[in-house]
Design an enzyme around this catalytic site. Structure first.
Site, PDB file in Angstrom:
ATOM      1  N   ASN A 297      -0.335  -7.706  -3.916  1.00  0.00           N
ATOM      2  CA  ASN A 297      -1.023  -6.890  -4.911  1.00  0.00           C
ATOM      3  C   ASN A 297      -0.067  -5.923  -5.612  1.00  0.00           C
ATOM      4  O   ASN A 297       0.933  -5.509  -5.038  1.00  0.00           O
ATOM      5  CB  ASN A 297      -2.143  -6.081  -4.237  1.00  0.00           C
TER       6      ASN A 297
ATOM      7  N   ASP B  80      -6.981  -5.215  -5.250  1.00  0.00           N
ATOM      8  CA  ASP B  80      -6.100  -5.501  -4.123  1.00  0.00           C
ATOM      9  C   ASP B  80      -6.144  -6.972  -3.718  1.00  0.00           C
ATOM     10  O   ASP B  80      -6.116  -7.299  -2.542  1.00  0.00           O
ATOM     11  CB  ASP B  80      -6.440  -4.622  -2.901  1.00  0.00           C
TER      12      ASP B  80
ATOM     13  N   GLU C  99       0.837  -1.206   0.000  1.00  0.00           N
ATOM     14  CA  GLU C  99       0.000   0.000   0.000  1.00  0.00           C
ATOM     15  C   GLU C  99       0.874   1.259   0.000  1.00  0.00           C
ATOM     16  O   GLU C  99       0.371   2.373   0.063  1.00  0.00           O
ATOM     17  CB  GLU C  99      -0.921   0.010   1.233  1.00  0.00           C
TER      18      GLU C  99
END
Lengths: 625, 177
Positions: free
Chosen positions: A310, A352, A226
């Protein structure tokens, strides 16, 4: 899709157990007749229990010694214990043997370890390691080790400051700290032996996974999908901690350790430097593909198996292409790191769907032929069965509600996207199932060779997504997606599903109000243990899912249960209670439920968790009276 | 006029001109460059000082343009990545009544500029000072600390919560007035 509990046929064990002396003689004579009449049949029947139809390779799952030396129990990652003292009949009598406070009120995702007469636990940040002496009443502390990680690391950990456990090998405890260190301790004294600094929090790198020790190497990967962090897996020498090899999740073949041995099964994974060419220029450098989940190891094939996370940012419009080698799985040679094959669960991932879940290594008959397979309940909602020698997908069946894709094309290996649920910049797409957190996230499942069932703790959530522009600033989030999650079909936000691997369908499924964010363990006593986010620790029948016993712990449970034989010869079950993780961040991080996008949208589905539980951090250990 | 007097006059004029220039473009510390120390506690042994307020703050608070700029910058500099739209995530919630380091615009300005130890990055070299003030003013609006006439009224994106001009003062949340 709606599913209710579908109990399998009630157990037949009762018939055999219900015997007395008189009929036994008669039974014996019947058996004798049978023996004469149908010797081959009886042979097959009596052989059945010793070689179940589906079982892990013995080299990866040796006979149970009653210890628990790695979070997944063994290299095959079965989380199955052969202990039978606690069984379906007596589990209702389980009692607390002792408890211990970790002193940290954050999400407790770690599995305790038991080696000899000592239990080891790792707390969330600040990653304190405790050794408890199981040979003494109340299991007093033998030693503790405080690594004092940098406090600033807490700001760059995407989803609470969790740690998924330690690993034991050769007299040493290996564990990772949030601020990017791997540390080896003397298991007897708690003295540090080496400390390798391999992650950099200033670019958003943290480490939350449990290491796996294979052939004198400590395997570790980074978190940061992230934060625009480029993923890697490193092998550190267990002796002194130096880095033996590093395999990146994106970039040129030489960085990914793709060489002449690399033979992917599907055409989509063949070509030179796909880790560069399937990205916009330079995007692979900040493209994610992190490894923060589970690794399995097959000693016969000399292969390790690990997933990749991801791609970043989440907004797919900002990274056209298949984004290799993210959201996939690698088979590698543990000695050199060289890749043998790769398969991509979610090419050009839209939602994701990290690909880092556990892989259970099993040997089974597949359409009449014995196959070495790898079973993976994946974030995108499919239960995959792969041939682990080649990476070929044998089966991919949804194990819960999925509308983000329409299945897996077994010819090309490609996930068939649902165009209606495709996200992009400036577009709000509603009711995408499963969510970014997946039908199942990191929470590991357990497999019993006795039942042939895989016990899957999972989520049942859907979400709305809107892609937005995002700037890359090193050390800050790189997501570009507004997300808000909602309960999935049926309203139960979690489920615990027993999946019949041979039949490729659920045997039974239990609904839970909150996502089941804890791991599972299953035993030869046919008892399965898992925890709920309200704090219930449950024992259910491995055959039917019937609730046998439950105990309300102090806080929500998101940890990994284990079971072991204590120094007194008795069977114990242990679990860390303490809510948090991504699902429980609303409580552990005291987030505000009025913001639907808090904690990357998870808070919207967990608004009432603050009324159900409070933060905590306590070890519970149970046994029969 | 003697050459000496002329020189002196010229020098004076030049100096005066310099002074005027400086006032416009480079305000002194005391005039609010955002550099003054901001205590993170109300405990002050020996008696409480009058809390130092920054003159610059007033021109940013309650100003609709600055508040809407603050909202834009909140996403632009990835504050939203860690704090979501105020509800929090990797960083704490900013729309509630709980403040770790003070709720004044000066404290928030200091937080953004200098960072905080448990993971709030220092944006000193990334964000110009005026924009830090804009961000600080916007952060206050998340907990209802901005006049509803000035706070942002709509979202260009998916609505995460009622718009800032309708958010209640977090300090009174759940309490009857």
């Amino acid at each position: 899709m709606k599913r209710t509990a579908q109990p399998v046929a009630p157990c037949v064990v009762a018939v055999c157990a219900n015997r007395s002396a008189a009929p036994r003689k008669r039974l014996a004579s019947i058996f004798a007749t049978l023996l004469l009449a149908s010797t081959p049949l009886l042979m097959a029947a009596s052989e059945a229990p010793s070689t179940p139809a589906i079982s892990p390779p013995p080299s990866a799952a040796p006979p149970d010694d009653g210890q628990w030396t790695m979070p997944a129990k063994n290299y095959a990652s079965t989380r199955y214990s052969e202990l039978t003292e606690i069984n379906e009949g007596n589990a209702k009598d389980l009692q607390v043997a002792f408890t211990f406070s970790t002193g940290v009120n954050k999400g407790q995702e770690a599995a305790p370890l038991v080696v000899g007469g000592t239990m080891y636990i790792v707390s969330p940040f600040p990653n304190i390691v405790y050794a408890l002496d199981l040979t003494k009443p109340g299991a007093p502390m033998k030693w503790k080790f405080e690594p004092n990680p940098e406090p600033a690391a807490q700001g760059v950990a995407c989803c609470d400051v969790v740690n998924r456990g330690a690993a034991f090998a050769d007299g040493r405890i290996f564990f990772n700290t949030l601020d990017g260190h791997t540390i080896a301790l003397d298991a007897n004294t708690g003295q540090p032996i080496w400390n390798a600094h391999i992650g950099n929090i200033n670019i958003g790198e943290t480490i939350t996974m449990a290491p796996l020790v294979v052939k004198g190497k400590v395997l570790v990967g980074n978190s940061g999908g992230e934060m625009g962090v480029r993923g890697w897996v490193k092998a550190l020498d267990a002796g002194d901690g130096h880095v033996v090899w590093t395999a990146y999740g994106t970039g040129p073949d030489k960085d990914v350790l793709i060489g002449p041995d690399f033979k992917p099964h599907y055409d989509m994974d063949k070509g030179k430097d796909l880790g560069v060419t399937t990205w916009p220029p330079e995007a692979w450098k900040i493209g994610g593909g992190n490894m923060w989940g589970w690794i399995s190891y097959d000693p016969d094939l000399n292969l390790i198996f690990h997933g990749t996370g991801n791609p970043g940012p989440w907004n797919p419009d900002l990274r056209p292409g298949d984004n290799k080698w993210t959201s996939g799985i690698f088979a590698r040679d543990p000695d050199t790191g060289a890749a043998k094959w790769f398969y991509q669960w979610s090419p050009h991932d839209l939602h994701d769907y990290d690909g880092i879940n556990e892989q259970v290594l099993l040997d089974m008959n597949w359409q009449g032929k014995p196959r070495k397979v790898l079973v993976r309940p994946e974030r995108n909602g499919y239960l995959y069965i792969l041939d682990r020698t080649t990476g070929e997908v044998l089966s991919a069946k949804p194990f819960g509600p999925v509308n983000s894709s329409k299945g897996v094309d077994l010819k090309s290996g490609r996930l068939i996207e649902n165009p209606d649920k495709k996200t992009g910049t400036g577009k709000v797409v509603r009711d995408i199932c499963p969510t970014a957190s997946g039908l199942k996230d990191w929470q590991p499942s357990a497999f019993s060779p006795k039942t042939g069932l895989l016990y899957i703790p999972h989520n049942n959530l859907c979400m709305d997504e809107e892609g937005v522009e995002v700037n890359y600033i090193a050390g800050t989030p790189y997501v570009g997606m507004n997300v808000r999650m909602i309960p999935g079909p049926g309203g139960n936000r979690g489920a615990f599903t027993a999946w019949d691997i041979a039949a490729q369908k659920p045997a039974w499924s239990l609904k839970e109000n909150f996502p089941v964010w804890s791991g599972a363990v299953v035993t030869a006593g046919d008892v399965v243990f898992y925890g709920t986010m309200e704090g219930w620790f449950k024992a259910v029948s491995a055959k039917t899912g019937d609730l046998l016993w439950q105990f309300k712990t102090a806080s929500g449970i998101i940890g990994q249960p284990i079971t072991y034989r204590g120094p007194d010869g008795r069977q114990y079950v242990a679990i860390l209670s303490g809510v948090g993780g991504w699902a429980g961040a609303i409580v552990s991080g005291d987030l505000d439920p009025r913001d639907a996008t808090a904690a990357l949208g998870f808070v919207n589905a967990m608004k009432d968790l603050k009324e159900a539980t409070t933060a905590g951090g306590t070890l519970y250990v149970f046994r029969l009276p | 006029m003697r050459p000496g007097t002329a020189m002196l006059l010229f020098a004076l004029l030049t100096l005066a001109a310099c002074q005027r220039e400086e006032r416009d473009t480079r305000p002194q510390n005391s005039l609010g460059s955002g550099e003054q120390p901001t205590p993170v506690t109300t405990l002050e042994p020996g008696g409480q000082r009058a809390s130092a307020s920054d003159n610059k703050a007033a021109s940013f608070e309650a100003n609709a343009f600055h508040l809407s700029e603050g909202k834009r910058l909140f996403s632009w500099f990835n504050c939203s990545g860690c704090h979501a739209n105020g509800g929090g995530g990797m960083g704490p919630a900013l729309m509630d009544q709980k403040w770790l380091y003070g709720s004044s615009i000066e404290s928030i300005h200091a937080t953004i500029r200098d960072g905080r130890p448990k993971g709030m990055p220092s944006f000193r070299d990334k964000i110009p000072d005026d924009q830090i003030w804009e961000l600080a003013a916007f952060v206050r609006s998340l907990s209802g600390n901005a006049p509803s006439s000035a706070a942002p009224q709509r979202n260009d994106d998916m609505m995460p919560h009622p718009s800032e001009n309708r958010l209640p003062d977090a300090a009174t949340l759940g309490k009857s007035p």
